[in-house]
Write an enzyme that holds these catalytic residues in place. Structure first.
Site, PDB file in Angstrom:
ATOM      1  N   GLU A  61       3.246  -3.451   6.421  1.00  0.00           N
ATOM      2  CA  GLU A  61       2.570  -2.957   7.633  1.00  0.00           C
ATOM      3  C   GLU A  61       1.171  -2.421   7.358  1.00  0.00           C
ATOM      4  O   GLU A  61       0.381  -2.242   8.287  1.00  0.00           O
ATOM      5  CB  GLU A  61       3.422  -1.857   8.289  1.00  0.00           C
ATOM      6  CG  GLU A  61       4.721  -2.356   8.870  1.00  0.00           C
ATOM      7  CD  GLU A  61       5.826  -2.578   7.827  1.00  0.00           C
ATOM      8  OE1 GLU A  61       6.699  -3.421   8.090  1.00  0.00           O
ATOM      9  OE2 GLU A  61       5.806  -1.916   6.761  1.00  0.00           O
ATOM     10  N   ILE A  85       8.802  -1.848  -5.727  1.00  0.00           N
ATOM     11  CA  ILE A  85       9.535  -1.905  -6.992  1.00  0.00           C
ATOM     12  C   ILE A  85      10.483  -3.094  -6.940  1.00  0.00           C
ATOM     13  O   ILE A  85      11.215  -3.271  -5.955  1.00  0.00           O
ATOM     14  CB  ILE A  85      10.318  -0.597  -7.243  1.00  0.00           C
ATOM     15  CG1 ILE A  85       9.334   0.588  -7.331  1.00  0.00           C
ATOM     16  CG2 ILE A  85      11.153  -0.704  -8.513  1.00  0.00           C
ATOM     17  CD1 ILE A  85      10.000   1.946  -7.476  1.00  0.00           C
ATOM     18  N   GLU A  88      16.747  -6.782  -6.614  1.00  0.00           N
ATOM     19  CA  GLU A  88      17.609  -7.894  -7.014  1.00  0.00           C
ATOM     20  C   GLU A  88      17.377  -9.165  -6.201  1.00  0.00           C
ATOM     21  O   GLU A  88      17.981 -10.191  -6.475  1.00  0.00           O
ATOM     22  CB  GLU A  88      19.072  -7.468  -6.891  1.00  0.00           C
ATOM     23  CG  GLU A  88      19.421  -6.316  -7.810  1.00  0.00           C
ATOM     24  CD  GLU A  88      20.846  -5.829  -7.619  1.00  0.00           C
ATOM     25  OE1 GLU A  88      21.563  -6.384  -6.754  1.00  0.00           O
ATOM     26  OE2 GLU A  88      21.243  -4.911  -8.332  1.00  0.00           O
ATOM     27  N   HIS A  91      12.801 -10.575  -2.053  1.00  0.00           N
ATOM     28  CA  HIS A  91      12.007  -9.776  -1.112  1.00  0.00           C
ATOM     29  C   HIS A  91      10.800  -9.154  -1.813  1.00  0.00           C
ATOM     30  O   HIS A  91       9.719  -9.021  -1.227  1.00  0.00           O
ATOM     31  CB  HIS A  91      12.884  -8.689  -0.481  1.00  0.00           C
ATOM     32  CG  HIS A  91      12.195  -7.896   0.578  1.00  0.00           C
ATOM     33  ND1 HIS A  91      11.806  -8.445   1.778  1.00  0.00           N
ATOM     34  CD2 HIS A  91      11.824  -6.595   0.614  1.00  0.00           C
ATOM     35  CE1 HIS A  91      11.216  -7.520   2.514  1.00  0.00           C
ATOM     36  NE2 HIS A  91      11.217  -6.394   1.833  1.00  0.00           N
ATOM     37  N   ASN A 115      -7.354  -1.567  -2.806  1.00  0.00           N
ATOM     38  CA  ASN A 115      -5.921  -1.866  -2.802  1.00  0.00           C
ATOM     39  C   ASN A 115      -5.215  -1.035  -3.868  1.00  0.00           C
ATOM     40  O   ASN A 115      -5.337  -1.294  -5.058  1.00  0.00           O
ATOM     41  CB  ASN A 115      -5.680  -3.353  -3.046  1.00  0.00           C
ATOM     42  CG  ASN A 115      -4.225  -3.738  -2.967  1.00  0.00           C
ATOM     43  OD1 ASN A 115      -3.347  -2.883  -2.842  1.00  0.00           O
ATOM     44  ND2 ASN A 115      -3.957  -5.026  -3.040  1.00  0.00           N
TER      45      ASN A 115
END
Length: 183
Positions: A61, A85, A88, A91, A115
């Site tokens: 976002e 981070i 598993e 994503h 950034n």
């Protein structure tokens, strides 16, 4: 190990007019976000810049918030802060790639963005990078935004010309040969 490598830090830019920066932070990992935010604020204050902070739920976002803010406000630059981070699933790659790509596209449109969204393997890596007394990536992101603002101000008044309009020539409107308007 990256922490043991030396690197060059550019001198802080100086400004002759006030600078206002929006810090957009995701507090998803609040300890990490607080460290990044502390470093960014300290760098902006050291440069004499004013700042505001808004929070977004996650890293995806942040670019949208910056785009909305740019269209509806008068900030000179932006600092994007957050942390992703590895987990598993895939994503992680989506969030890292898409947030970075979106910030880069906004930058290529002329926005001055530092950034500071960390993309790390584990919490320990994030903690070292976010620590204002450690790698201070929040301060580094703020410094990047300040350098881009300084560059934009340096070249902001220069024009390369538009279409058939030669560089430095005023635009004249049809029916107004001398450039004055009649009332």
């Amino acid at each position: 190990m990256a922490a043991s490598l030396s690197h060059t830090v550019l001198p802080r830019p100086e400004f002759d007019r006030p600078v206002k920066v929006l810090i957009v932070v995701s507090p998803y990992y609040s300890d990490i976000a607080n460290g990044l935010l502390s470093g960014a604020k300290a760098e902006l204050e050291a440069a004499g810049a004013a700042w505001d902070v808004i929070e977004m739920p996650g890293a995806l976002e942040i670019p949208t918030a910056i785009g909305i803010s740019d269209r509806r406000s008068s900030f000179d630059g932006y600092v994007a802060l957050g942390c992703v981070i590895r987990g598993e699933t895939t994503h992680y790659e989506t969030v890292c790639n898409d947030s970075s790509r979106a910030l880069q596209l906004l930058g290529l449109q002329g926005l001055c963005i530092g950034n500071g969204i960390l993309t790390v393997e584990n919490f320990e890596q994030a903690a070292v990078r976010a620590d204002p007394d450690g790698q201070n990536k929040g301060g580094g992101a703020a410094a990047a935004a300040l350098h881009l603002i300084a560059l934009g101000r340096k070249w902001g008044s220069q024009s390369k010309g538009i279409g058939f309009k030669p560089q430095g020539q005023d635009t004249l409107m049809a029916g107004d040969p001398d450039g004055t308007t009649s009332a």
